[in-house]
Design a protein around this motif. Sequence first.
Motif, mmCIF file in Angstrom:
data_model
loop_
_atom_site.group_PDB
_atom_site.id
_atom_site.type_symbol
_atom_site.label_atom_id
_atom_site.label_comp_id
_atom_site.label_asym_id
_atom_site.label_seq_id
_atom_site.Cartn_x
_atom_site.Cartn_y
_atom_site.Cartn_z
ATOM 1 N N CYS A 15 -30.921 21.725 9.711
ATOM 2 C CA CYS A 15 -30.174 20.725 8.988
ATOM 3 C C CYS A 15 -30.786 19.478 8.957
ATOM 4 N N SER A 16 -31.828 19.264 9.974
ATOM 5 C CA SER A 16 -32.563 17.987 9.633
ATOM 6 C C SER A 16 -33.437 18.176 8.615
ATOM 7 N N LEU A 17 -34.168 19.129 8.915
ATOM 8 C CA LEU A 17 -35.293 19.463 7.960
ATOM 9 C C LEU A 17 -34.608 19.427 6.323
ATOM 10 N N VAL A 18 -33.668 20.374 6.125
ATOM 11 C CA VAL A 18 -32.921 20.373 4.978
ATOM 12 C C VAL A 18 -32.731 18.760 4.418
ATOM 13 N N CYS A 19 -32.062 18.071 5.259
ATOM 14 C CA CYS A 19 -31.819 16.613 4.944
ATOM 15 C C CYS A 19 -33.132 15.911 4.454
ATOM 16 N N LEU A 20 -34.028 16.087 5.298
ATOM 17 C CA LEU A 20 -35.333 15.368 5.035
ATOM 18 C C LEU A 20 -35.828 15.744 3.884
ATOM 19 N N PHE A 21 -36.181 17.110 3.511
ATOM 20 C CA PHE A 21 -36.759 17.500 2.203
ATOM 21 C C PHE A 21 -35.708 17.222 0.830
ATOM 22 N N SER A 22 -34.437 17.167 0.979
ATOM 23 C CA SER A 22 -33.750 16.981 -0.099
ATOM 24 C C SER A 22 -33.738 15.554 -0.311
ATOM 25 N N SER A 23 -33.909 14.521 0.673
ATOM 26 C CA SER A 23 -34.055 13.157 0.509
ATOM 27 C C SER A 23 -35.132 12.906 -0.264
ATOM 28 N N LEU A 24 -36.361 13.609 -0.098
ATOM 29 C CA LEU A 24 -37.413 13.255 -0.610
ATOM 30 C C LEU A 24 -37.398 13.808 -2.488
ATOM 31 N N PHE A 25 -36.358 14.421 -2.607
ATOM 32 C CA PHE A 25 -36.424 15.050 -4.080
ATOM 33 C C PHE A 25 -34.911 14.749 -4.782
ATOM 34 N N SER A 26 -34.266 13.685 -4.082
ATOM 35 C CA SER A 26 -33.023 13.298 -4.771
ATOM 36 C C SER A 26 -32.761 11.686 -4.667
ATOM 37 N N SER A 27 -31.640 11.162 -5.465
ATOM 38 C CA SER A 27 -31.581 9.734 -5.291
ATOM 39 C C SER A 27 -30.728 9.388 -4.031
ATOM 40 N N PRO A 28 -30.919 8.085 -3.755
ATOM 41 C CA PRO A 28 -30.303 7.774 -2.341
ATOM 42 C C PRO A 28 -28.924 7.964 -2.339
ATOM 43 N N VAL A 29 -28.437 8.413 -1.324
ATOM 44 C CA VAL A 29 -26.918 8.287 -1.272
ATOM 45 C C VAL A 29 -26.354 7.428 -0.305
ATOM 46 N N ASP A 30 -25.322 6.636 -0.640
ATOM 47 C CA ASP A 30 -24.725 5.503 0.309
ATOM 48 C C ASP A 30 -23.882 6.458 1.231
ATOM 49 N N LEU A 31 -23.835 5.791 2.616
ATOM 50 C CA LEU A 31 -22.873 6.228 3.699
ATOM 51 C C LEU A 31 -21.610 5.638 3.608
ATOM 52 N N GLY A 32 -20.764 6.149 4.051
ATOM 53 C CA GLY A 32 -19.359 5.683 3.781
ATOM 54 C C GLY A 32 -19.202 4.314 4.572
ATOM 55 N N ILE A 33 -19.813 4.198 5.822
ATOM 56 C CA ILE A 33 -19.880 2.833 6.752
ATOM 57 C C ILE A 33 -20.615 1.801 6.293
ATOM 58 N N ASP A 34 -21.536 2.233 5.396
ATOM 59 C CA ASP A 34 -22.383 1.038 4.930
ATOM 60 C C ASP A 34 -21.714 0.454 3.611
ATOM 61 N N VAL A 35 -21.103 1.172 2.830
ATOM 62 C CA VAL A 35 -20.254 0.916 1.681
ATOM 63 C C VAL A 35 -19.007 -0.007 2.086
ATOM 64 N N PHE A 36 -18.375 0.603 3.333
ATOM 65 C CA PHE A 36 -17.259 -0.072 3.754
ATOM 66 C C PHE A 36 -17.540 -1.397 3.864
ATOM 67 N N ILE A 37 -18.682 -1.694 4.875
ATOM 68 C CA ILE A 37 -19.029 -2.910 5.362
ATOM 69 C C ILE A 37 -19.629 -3.874 4.015
ATOM 70 N N SER A 38 -20.624 -3.388 3.363
ATOM 71 C CA SER A 38 -21.103 -3.879 2.132
ATOM 72 C C SER A 38 -20.180 -4.512 1.127
ATOM 73 N N GLU A 39 -18.861 -3.701 0.832
ATOM 74 C CA GLU A 39 -17.874 -3.958 0.068
ATOM 75 C C GLU A 39 -16.934 -4.890 0.515
ATOM 76 N N GLY A 40 -16.883 -5.424 1.705
ATOM 77 C CA GLY A 40 -16.042 -6.059 2.186
ATOM 78 C C GLY A 40 -14.606 -5.642 2.741
ATOM 79 N N HIS A 41 -14.712 -4.247 2.919
ATOM 80 C CA HIS A 41 -13.471 -3.609 3.471
ATOM 81 C C HIS A 41 -12.926 -3.980 4.740
ATOM 82 N N LEU A 42 -13.955 -4.631 5.536
ATOM 83 C CA LEU A 42 -13.542 -5.046 6.693
ATOM 84 C C LEU A 42 -12.372 -5.894 6.795
ATOM 85 N N GLU A 43 -12.264 -6.647 5.896
ATOM 86 C CA GLU A 43 -11.187 -7.784 5.637
ATOM 87 C C GLU A 43 -9.815 -6.735 5.564
#
Length: 177
Positions: A15-43
């Motif tokens: 799984c780690s290798l698949v994630c590593l190689f797929s991340s090299l060839f695809s656009s970045p994906v935001d994780l839910g926790i990062d979006v939750f915090i960055s978009e102010g949902h902690l409020e």
Amino acid sequence: MNCNKKGVMKLILLCSLVCLFSSLFSSPVDLGIDVFISEGHLEKLKGKNIGLITNQTGVNKKLISTADLLIQEAKEYAIVALFSPEHGFSGSFYANEKVEDGLTNNRIPLYSLFGETRRPTDEMLKGIDVLIYDIQDIGVRSYTFATTLFYVMEEAVKRKIEVIVLDRPNPLNGLTI
């Protein structure tokens, strides 16, 4: 190392290798926790008692655990309980191995949702206003994490507790549904 642990280690490596190689060839994906915090949902958590269902896979893009992030940000809300699925909070327990309930270093109750108790009980959910679920699944039906989420949602609806599911990408490439 027994056969079971070797199999789990091979699966994690794959799984780690698949994630590593797929991340090299695809656009970045935001994780839910990062979006939750960055978009102010902690409020939305202001003045509420939170229960967090997570394990070692619940991390942000900098690999900081969701539990640590939410606990350190807890000024207007309180993390009052942590719940873990099969393999425990740290992910270090074997399949079907008993995981004991306990207290974290911050004195927050930590409940196992695998074994005899697969659903959060009245006692575990006492005083909780919101449940947040942040667990990476590996995209196969044999894992119990989706069932844990289902049971949490069933128990929450009985008690009118809000559930927030933080999105995680499919480990194949982050885009495949």
